[in-house]
Design a protein around this motif. Structure first.
Motif, PDB file in Angstrom:
ATOM      1  N   PRO A 209      40.281  43.951  35.147  1.00 22.23           N
ATOM      2  CA  PRO A 209      39.841  42.419  35.671  1.00 22.23           C
ATOM      3  C   PRO A 209      38.908  42.729  36.916  1.00 22.23           C
ATOM      4  O   PRO A 209      39.244  43.590  37.794  1.00 22.23           O
ATOM      5  N   THR A 210      37.723  41.760  36.946  1.00 21.20           N
ATOM      6  CA  THR A 210      37.049  41.911  38.325  1.00 21.20           C
ATOM      7  C   THR A 210      37.226  40.702  39.137  1.00 21.20           C
ATOM      8  O   THR A 210      36.335  40.227  39.908  1.00 21.20           O
ATOM      9  N   GLY A 211      38.078  39.834  38.782  1.00 21.44           N
ATOM     10  CA  GLY A 211      38.561  38.536  39.406  1.00 21.44           C
ATOM     11  C   GLY A 211      37.581  37.885  40.433  1.00 21.44           C
ATOM     12  O   GLY A 211      36.861  38.556  41.082  1.00 21.44           O
ATOM     13  N   LYS A 212      38.065  36.794  40.674  1.00 21.61           N
ATOM     14  CA  LYS A 212      37.620  36.067  41.673  1.00 21.61           C
ATOM     15  C   LYS A 212      38.617  35.461  42.711  1.00 21.61           C
ATOM     16  O   LYS A 212      38.225  34.539  43.657  1.00 21.61           O
TER      17      LYS A 212
ATOM     18  N   LEU B  29      45.420  47.648  39.273  1.00 18.18           N
ATOM     19  CA  LEU B  29      45.715  46.441  38.990  1.00 18.18           C
ATOM     20  C   LEU B  29      45.504  46.453  37.421  1.00 18.18           C
ATOM     21  O   LEU B  29      44.350  46.956  36.932  1.00 18.18           O
ATOM     22  N   THR B  30      46.323  45.846  36.789  1.00 17.67           N
ATOM     23  CA  THR B  30      46.325  45.812  35.268  1.00 17.67           C
ATOM     24  C   THR B  30      46.521  44.625  34.475  1.00 17.67           C
ATOM     25  O   THR B  30      47.260  43.723  35.243  1.00 17.67           O
ATOM     26  N   SER B  31      45.829  44.406  33.545  1.00 19.98           N
ATOM     27  CA  SER B  31      45.989  43.173  32.653  1.00 19.98           C
ATOM     28  C   SER B  31      46.003  43.198  31.273  1.00 19.98           C
ATOM     29  O   SER B  31      45.702  44.238  30.899  1.00 19.98           O
ATOM     30  N   ALA B  32      45.961  42.163  30.458  1.00 20.85           N
ATOM     31  CA  ALA B  32      45.809  42.181  29.125  1.00 20.85           C
ATOM     32  C   ALA B  32      44.095  42.006  28.715  1.00 20.85           C
ATOM     33  O   ALA B  32      43.405  41.728  29.808  1.00 20.85           O
ATOM     34  N   VAL B  33      43.694  42.730  27.858  1.00 22.57           N
ATOM     35  CA  VAL B  33      42.456  42.511  27.394  1.00 22.57           C
ATOM     36  C   VAL B  33      42.181  41.038  27.015  1.00 22.57           C
ATOM     37  O   VAL B  33      41.082  40.238  27.215  1.00 22.57           O
ATOM     38  N   ASP B  34      43.117  40.699  26.157  1.00 25.46           N
ATOM     39  CA  ASP B  34      42.960  39.003  25.691  1.00 25.46           C
ATOM     40  C   ASP B  34      44.304  38.495  25.253  1.00 25.46           C
ATOM     41  O   ASP B  34      45.407  39.219  25.314  1.00 25.46           O
ATOM     42  N   ASN B  35      44.438  37.196  24.760  1.00 25.80           N
ATOM     43  CA  ASN B  35      45.751  36.767  24.471  1.00 25.80           C
ATOM     44  C   ASN B  35      46.790  37.307  25.493  1.00 25.80           C
ATOM     45  O   ASN B  35      48.010  37.801  25.241  1.00 25.80           O
TER      46      ASN B  35
ATOM     47  N   SER C 195      38.330  37.429  34.816  1.00 19.84           N
ATOM     48  CA  SER C 195      37.549  38.628  34.426  1.00 19.84           C
ATOM     49  C   SER C 195      36.360  37.939  33.559  1.00 19.84           C
ATOM     50  O   SER C 195      36.541  37.191  32.381  1.00 19.84           O
ATOM     51  N   PRO C 196      35.169  38.082  33.926  1.00 16.70           N
ATOM     52  CA  PRO C 196      33.916  37.366  33.310  1.00 16.70           C
ATOM     53  C   PRO C 196      34.088  37.519  31.754  1.00 16.70           C
ATOM     54  O   PRO C 196      33.304  36.710  31.093  1.00 16.70           O
ATOM     55  N   ASN C 197      34.060  38.827  31.245  1.00 20.17           N
ATOM     56  CA  ASN C 197      34.272  39.328  29.959  1.00 20.17           C
ATOM     57  C   ASN C 197      35.327  38.532  29.105  1.00 20.17           C
ATOM     58  O   ASN C 197      35.174  38.560  27.841  1.00 20.17           O
ATOM     59  N   GLN C 198      36.194  38.323  29.772  1.00 20.21           N
ATOM     60  CA  GLN C 198      37.525  37.698  28.935  1.00 20.21           C
ATOM     61  C   GLN C 198      37.923  36.467  29.870  1.00 20.21           C
ATOM     62  O   GLN C 198      38.843  36.603  30.761  1.00 20.21           O
ATOM     63  N   PRO C 199      37.405  35.311  29.746  1.00 15.83           N
ATOM     64  CA  PRO C 199      37.468  34.206  30.478  1.00 15.83           C
ATOM     65  C   PRO C 199      39.174  33.661  30.577  1.00 15.83           C
ATOM     66  O   PRO C 199      39.296  32.914  31.226  1.00 15.83           O
ATOM     67  N   GLY C 200      39.743  33.997  29.304  1.00 15.01           N
ATOM     68  CA  GLY C 200      41.190  33.660  29.173  1.00 15.01           C
ATOM     69  C   GLY C 200      42.015  34.145  29.962  1.00 15.01           C
ATOM     70  O   GLY C 200      43.294  33.970  30.008  1.00 15.01           O
ATOM     71  N   ILE C 201      41.910  35.392  30.793  1.00 20.84           N
ATOM     72  CA  ILE C 201      42.566  35.959  31.325  1.00 20.84           C
ATOM     73  C   ILE C 201      42.637  35.713  32.966  1.00 20.84           C
ATOM     74  O   ILE C 201      41.809  35.267  33.466  1.00 20.84           O
ATOM     75  N   THR C 202      43.725  35.330  33.115  1.00 17.41           N
ATOM     76  CA  THR C 202      44.037  34.585  34.519  1.00 17.41           C
ATOM     77  C   THR C 202      44.989  35.446  35.588  1.00 17.41           C
ATOM     78  O   THR C 202      45.135  34.960  36.572  1.00 17.41           O
ATOM     79  N   PHE C 203      45.780  36.275  35.102  1.00 16.72           N
ATOM     80  CA  PHE C 203      46.631  36.973  35.929  1.00 16.72           C
ATOM     81  C   PHE C 203      46.630  38.461  35.654  1.00 16.72           C
ATOM     82  O   PHE C 203      46.527  38.876  34.569  1.00 16.72           O
TER      83      PHE C 203
ATOM     84  N   THR D 189      32.436  41.152  43.819  1.00 21.45           N
ATOM     85  CA  THR D 189      32.905  40.581  44.791  1.00 21.45           C
ATOM     86  C   THR D 189      34.205  39.590  44.410  1.00 21.45           C
ATOM     87  O   THR D 189      33.981  39.070  43.333  1.00 21.45           O
ATOM     88  N   LEU D 190      35.004  39.439  45.157  1.00 19.01           N
ATOM     89  CA  LEU D 190      36.379  38.972  44.996  1.00 19.01           C
ATOM     90  C   LEU D 190      36.721  37.979  45.992  1.00 19.01           C
ATOM     91  O   LEU D 190      37.232  38.329  46.921  1.00 19.01           O
ATOM     92  N   ALA D 191      36.667  36.750  45.897  1.00 11.83           N
ATOM     93  CA  ALA D 191      37.096  35.819  46.786  1.00 11.83           C
ATOM     94  C   ALA D 191      38.573  35.740  47.073  1.00 11.83           C
ATOM     95  O   ALA D 191      39.270  35.657  46.034  1.00 11.83           O
ATOM     96  N   PRO D 192      39.285  35.655  48.408  1.00 13.06           N
ATOM     97  CA  PRO D 192      38.648  35.476  49.402  1.00 13.06           C
ATOM     98  C   PRO D 192      37.962  36.927  50.139  1.00 13.06           C
ATOM     99  O   PRO D 192      37.015  36.659  51.027  1.00 13.06           O
ATOM    100  N   MET D 193      38.595  37.869  49.919  1.00  7.45           N
ATOM    101  CA  MET D 193      38.393  39.188  50.481  1.00  7.45           C
ATOM    102  C   MET D 193      38.095  40.240  49.564  1.00  7.45           C
ATOM    103  O   MET D 193      37.895  41.526  50.011  1.00  7.45           O
ATOM    104  N   LEU D 194      38.421  39.996  48.402  1.00  8.00           N
ATOM    105  CA  LEU D 194      38.472  41.213  47.396  1.00  8.00           C
ATOM    106  C   LEU D 194      37.168  41.841  46.850  1.00  8.00           C
ATOM    107  O   LEU D 194      36.401  41.011  46.427  1.00  8.00           O
ATOM    108  N   VAL D 195      36.954  42.910  46.935  1.00  5.97           N
ATOM    109  CA  VAL D 195      35.672  43.700  46.745  1.00  5.97           C
ATOM    110  C   VAL D 195      36.145  44.792  45.983  1.00  5.97           C
ATOM    111  O   VAL D 195      36.892  45.703  46.382  1.00  5.97           O
TER     112      VAL D 195
END
Length: 222
Positions: free
Chosen positions: A64-67, A123-129, A97-105, A13-19
């Protein structure tokens, strides 16, 4: 109708409506593909539902599995046709991303219709850093149903004068735009009539204003 590749099922689940539903593949890098029907109107958040997710070996990127899903920055119009009545566009979004807490965007590739409707593809993002200088996410092109060509795109941390790719031994230029939410981030994409899912972009390069190459990254495929 564009179809996502076959996936195994995983519900997040991804708040507010993202699944996000569906996860497949292995390897370090990954991508999140949102299927047809995952649409939204212009609002402060992207209400995606029933989003198929696939994983690719495309380093350095992440699934990313974001919230959150809130839009970050202004919509970037690529000028590339998705359909006769829509174009591909790129939108920054907030993620967790729960496994990569530093990923924000991350960055979402969209089909943007003339009437303003949005359909998310990837939807794509970095793995870390995520803010380490250089190429942080590179998504290769895909040939989809009805010969729709999803463009290769990604983001670079820094201020390159130009970004190019290598295709069949020839240099192809990328289009670039500075991200309005963080001007240290440069978003890039390739013309999907020149770089498409029928070919393989092998590497991407960044150059400074003097023409010196400052970074290079391999483009990975499944």
């Amino acid at each position: 109708m564009l179809k996502a590749r076959k996936t195994t099922m995983l519900l997040v689940t991804l708040a507010p409506m993202l699944v996000i539903a569906g996860l497949s593949g292995c390897g370090d890098p990954a991508r999140t593909a949102a299927g047809p029907g995952s649409t939204s109107t212009n609002s402060a958040a992207v209400p995606l539902t029933s989003v198929p997710t696939t994983v690719s070996a495309n380093s350095p990127s992440n699934h990313p599995t974001g919230k959150d899903g809130a839009r970050l920055g202004t919509l970037i119009h690529t000028g590339l046709d998705a359909t006769p009545v829509s174009e591909f566009a790129i939108q920054g979004v907030r993620i967790t991303s729960p496994n990569q807490p530093g990923i924000t965007f991350g960055f979402q590739l969209l089909q943007y219709d003339n009437d303003g409707k949005r359909t998310s593809y990837v939807l794509t993002s970095a793995v870390d850093n995520e803010k380490k200088p250089g190429f942080r996410a590179v998504e290769h092109s895909y040939r989809l149903e009805d010969d729709v060509q999803q463009p290769a795109f990604g983001y670079f941390v820094g201020h390159p004068a130009k970004i190019t790719g290598m295709l069949r031994g020839k240099v192809v230029p990328a289009n670039t735009a500075v991200w309005s939410a963080d001007r240290d981030v440069t978003i890039f994409w390739f013309d999907n009539t020149k770089v498409n899912g029928n070919d393989k972009l092998t590497t991407v390069q960044a150059y400074d204003s003097s023409g010196t190459r400052i970074a290079e990254e391999t483009v990975y495929y499944e």
